[in-house]
Design an enzyme around this catalytic site. Structure first.
Site, short mmCIF file in Angstrom:
data_model
loop_
_atom_site.label_atom_id
_atom_site.label_comp_id
_atom_site.label_asym_id
_atom_site.label_seq_id
_atom_site.Cartn_x
_atom_site.Cartn_y
_atom_site.Cartn_z
N TYR A 180 11.17 7.13 2.63
CA TYR A 180 10.88 5.74 2.30
C TYR A 180 11.33 4.86 3.46
CZ TYR A 180 9.99 7.39 -2.41
OH TYR A 180 9.48 8.06 -3.49
N ASN A 238 0.85 2.85 -6.09
CA ASN A 238 -0.32 3.34 -5.37
C ASN A 238 -1.45 3.66 -6.36
OD1 ASN A 238 -2.21 4.77 -3.84
ND2 ASN A 238 -0.87 6.50 -3.47
N CYS A 285 0.88 9.33 -1.26
CA CYS A 285 2.25 8.95 -1.61
C CYS A 285 3.11 10.19 -1.91
CB CYS A 285 2.26 7.97 -2.77
SG CYS A 285 1.42 8.52 -4.25
N HIS A 286 2.47 11.33 -2.16
CA HIS A 286 3.22 12.56 -2.40
C HIS A 286 3.93 13.04 -1.15
CE1 HIS A 286 -0.84 13.85 -1.14
NE2 HIS A 286 -0.22 14.89 -0.56
N GLU A 299 -0.54 21.65 0.97
CA GLU A 299 -0.84 21.15 2.31
C GLU A 299 -0.17 22.00 3.39
OE1 GLU A 299 -0.19 16.92 2.68
OE2 GLU A 299 -1.71 16.48 1.16
#
Length: 157
Positions: free
Chosen positions: A92, A115, A123-124, A150
């Site tokens: 953050y 979001n 946002c993950h 990912e």
């Protein structure tokens, strides 16, 4: 005001609700809030095709048009989130610095929480400063799944 379109998408994370107008995707939610009458649109079809490719590990960058509605601060956070590379994580604090407001860490967290287009605006990919997983609208299990997915598919495209 333009017509709104809404549909559900079944994927590896369960049911997602997608909404759009005729020009752009407006939202993706883990909460099933579909109206009785579903009506697709070319934008929703494109979003679903891209989600399919993403979940198969064949897409790292979404191109579906987006329309965001938030405060100027929220939109600056969402834009910064969109720049976080596939398969990587940031804190953050990193996002607060990226938007030129290094003391706004908590506000960044709140904007992240608001979001409207989960997964596509990633946002993950935001974690705690010490590397811990922190809140995610779909639940921490979904956040962990997305991050693992990912990392496993970074070199597939």
């Amino acid at each position: 005001m333009s017509n709104l379109f809404s549909t559900t998408y079944e994927g590896p994370l369960g049911t997602l609700t997608l909404t759009s107008n005729k020009d752009a995707l407006l939202g993706i939610s883990f909460i099933s809030k579909i109206r009785e009458e579903q009506e697709s649109s070319p934008v929703l079809e494109m979003a679903m095709q891209q989600l399919d490719a993403y979940f198969k590990g064949k897409l790292q960058q979404f191109t579906v048009p987006l329309e965001l509605h938030g405060t100027a601060f929220q939109e600056s956070v969402w834009k910064a989130l969109s720049l976080v590379p596939y398969g990587t994580v940031v804190s953050y604090q990193d996002i607060a610095i990226a938007i030129g407001n290094p003391k706004a860490v908590r506000a960044v967290g709140m904007a992240n929480n608001k979001n409207p287009i989960s997964i596509i605006i990633p946002c993950h990919r935001v974690i705690g400063k010490q590397g811990s997983l922190t809140g995610y609208a779909g639940g921490l299990d979904k956040k962990q799944w997305l991050l693992s997915h990912e990392r496993a598919n970074q070199s597939n495209t």
